[in-house]
Design a protein around this motif. Sequence first.
Motif, mmCIF file in Angstrom:
data_model
loop_
_atom_site.group_PDB
_atom_site.id
_atom_site.type_symbol
_atom_site.label_atom_id
_atom_site.label_comp_id
_atom_site.label_asym_id
_atom_site.label_seq_id
_atom_site.Cartn_x
_atom_site.Cartn_y
_atom_site.Cartn_z
ATOM 1 N N ASP A 1 0.847 -1.187 0.000
ATOM 2 C CA ASP A 1 0.000 0.000 0.000
ATOM 3 C C ASP A 1 0.881 1.234 0.000
ATOM 4 O O ASP A 1 1.919 1.263 0.682
ATOM 5 N N THR A 2 0.484 2.238 -0.758
ATOM 6 C CA THR A 2 1.243 3.484 -0.710
ATOM 7 C C THR A 2 1.155 4.042 0.705
ATOM 8 O O THR A 2 0.072 4.425 1.151
ATOM 9 N N PRO A 3 2.272 4.035 1.446
ATOM 10 C CA PRO A 3 2.220 4.513 2.833
ATOM 11 C C PRO A 3 1.986 6.012 2.876
ATOM 12 O O PRO A 3 2.118 6.716 1.867
ATOM 13 N N THR A 4 1.643 6.526 4.055
ATOM 14 C CA THR A 4 1.302 7.944 4.171
ATOM 15 C C THR A 4 2.191 8.633 5.199
ATOM 16 O O THR A 4 2.780 7.993 6.072
ATOM 17 N N GLY A 5 2.281 9.961 5.077
ATOM 18 C CA GLY A 5 2.948 10.786 6.070
ATOM 19 C C GLY A 5 4.436 10.524 6.193
ATOM 20 O O GLY A 5 5.084 9.941 5.316
ATOM 21 N N LYS A 6 4.980 10.960 7.313
ATOM 22 C CA LYS A 6 6.411 10.824 7.569
ATOM 23 C C LYS A 6 6.839 9.363 7.582
ATOM 24 O O LYS A 6 7.892 9.004 7.051
ATOM 25 N N GLN A 7 5.996 8.507 8.162
ATOM 26 C CA GLN A 7 6.328 7.088 8.219
ATOM 27 C C GLN A 7 6.439 6.493 6.825
ATOM 28 O O GLN A 7 7.267 5.618 6.576
ATOM 29 N N GLY A 8 5.609 6.973 5.910
ATOM 30 C CA GLY A 8 5.675 6.496 4.543
ATOM 31 C C GLY A 8 7.010 6.804 3.892
ATOM 32 O O GLY A 8 7.589 5.960 3.192
ATOM 33 N N MET A 9 7.507 8.009 4.121
ATOM 34 C CA MET A 9 8.805 8.376 3.561
ATOM 35 C C MET A 9 9.927 7.533 4.173
ATOM 36 O O MET A 9 10.869 7.131 3.490
ATOM 37 N N ILE A 10 9.809 7.238 5.474
ATOM 38 C CA ILE A 10 10.824 6.400 6.131
ATOM 39 C C ILE A 10 10.821 4.999 5.531
ATOM 40 O O ILE A 10 11.872 4.402 5.305
ATOM 41 N N ILE A 11 9.614 4.471 5.268
ATOM 42 C CA ILE A 11 9.507 3.137 4.659
ATOM 43 C C ILE A 11 10.197 3.109 3.299
ATOM 44 O O ILE A 11 10.985 2.194 3.003
ATOM 45 N N LEU A 12 9.930 4.105 2.459
ATOM 46 C CA LEU A 12 10.548 4.130 1.130
ATOM 47 C C LEU A 12 12.062 4.286 1.237
ATOM 48 O O LEU A 12 12.819 3.587 0.544
ATOM 49 N N PHE A 13 12.524 5.176 2.115
ATOM 50 C CA PHE A 13 13.969 5.386 2.261
ATOM 51 C C PHE A 13 14.649 4.120 2.773
ATOM 52 O O PHE A 13 15.706 3.722 2.275
ATOM 53 N N ALA A 14 14.049 3.477 3.781
ATOM 54 C CA ALA A 14 14.634 2.254 4.338
ATOM 55 C C ALA A 14 14.675 1.150 3.286
ATOM 56 O O ALA A 14 15.663 0.402 3.180
ATOM 57 N N GLY A 15 13.610 1.030 2.497
ATOM 58 C CA GLY A 15 13.582 0.025 1.436
ATOM 59 C C GLY A 15 14.678 0.250 0.410
ATOM 60 O O GLY A 15 15.357 -0.694 -0.019
ATOM 61 N N LEU A 16 14.868 1.501 0.026
ATOM 62 C CA LEU A 16 15.920 1.827 -0.944
ATOM 63 C C LEU A 16 17.308 1.571 -0.371
ATOM 64 O O LEU A 16 18.190 1.056 -1.060
ATOM 65 N N LEU A 17 17.508 1.908 0.909
ATOM 66 C CA LEU A 17 18.818 1.697 1.525
ATOM 67 C C LEU A 17 19.137 0.205 1.608
ATOM 68 O O LEU A 17 20.286 -0.208 1.399
ATOM 69 N N GLY A 18 18.111 -0.611 1.902
ATOM 70 C CA GLY A 18 18.321 -2.050 1.915
ATOM 71 C C GLY A 18 18.757 -2.563 0.556
ATOM 72 O O GLY A 18 19.676 -3.387 0.443
ATOM 73 N N ALA A 19 18.119 -2.065 -0.497
ATOM 74 C CA ALA A 19 18.456 -2.487 -1.858
ATOM 75 C C ALA A 19 19.855 -2.023 -2.249
ATOM 76 O O ALA A 19 20.631 -2.781 -2.848
#
Length: 332
Positions: free
Chosen positions: A71-89
């Motif tokens: 699901d497209t996450p929302t708010g600040k937590q959503g940005m953290i999820i995307l950043f963490a996912g990219l850093l893992g990759a």
Amino acid sequence: MDTFALLVVIGAALFFTYTNGFHDSANAIATSISTRALTPRVALGMAAVMNLAGAFLGSGVAKTVSEGLIDTPTGKQGMIILFAGLLGAITWNMISWYFGLPSSSSHALFGGLVGAALAGASTVHWDGVLTKIVIPMFVSPLIGLVLGYLVMVGIMWIFRRANPHRAQRGFRIAQTVSAAGMALGHGLQDAQKTMGVVFMALVIADVEPEGGSIPVWVKIACAGMLSLGTYAGGWRIMRTLGRRIIELDPPRGFAAETTAASVLYSASYIFNAPISTTHVITSAIMGAGATKRVSAVRWGVAKSIVAGWFITMPAAGGVAAVTFWVIHLFTG
């Protein structure tokens, strides 16, 4: 929405695309370089241009990444999820590049996104993960293996009475075309994956509506970074694909590249499935190489490569989950 957070996520996405370029540039050109059909710099330049062109040929894969996995996450937590996912990759890309292991940047990205989403208690569409990621992860290499073998058998039969030296020269020229086709397919697949992540960030920031079309500037930025990364080269992985699996000759290089490119186009346009260029070209090389004799393929090297395929998603997901928890701990 914090503009700085949006810029950080977009920057991380573009850097991931850059690592994808130098990590996966070997996919398109390792066979052509190893058979001396192209010089390394000419091959890299051609691959960079074709990657750039391929990025503009569709957006179905980007839609799958942005809407079909989490699901497209929302708010600040959503940005953290995307950043963490990219850093893992990114982390897994750098580790596998260092060891010369042709693992999948695509599955590193998917694993990172899923791992970060689980850590952030965001919804993961497991049906999408199964049908768009897991099943193609198994099916596409099998198709590449079988088709690579069959295409090479067909070539051997068609040219069975040809002059060997003349045929070798002809296939060196033909490899220029097949390598270009492979690079175009790489751009078509891999640039779109990052486009999907950037689009998710824009939706979170209320810059773009959910379900809208990918902005042109996103396509240009992702395609450009993929091309820059490709031109930077990925020599460690090139050696693995070009020489360690099997000593390729021009006909087998042509068969492997043609097979892999065909699978990439089919997955992109027919199924909108984000498959791994690494998995497909590696298996196609094995299939084409097995026509020489089964023992000609260095199956020990192939075994370690396949093992890396299974490690990629959980490894990237684990790094992403830890990254999410650390960032969440310090940002509240």
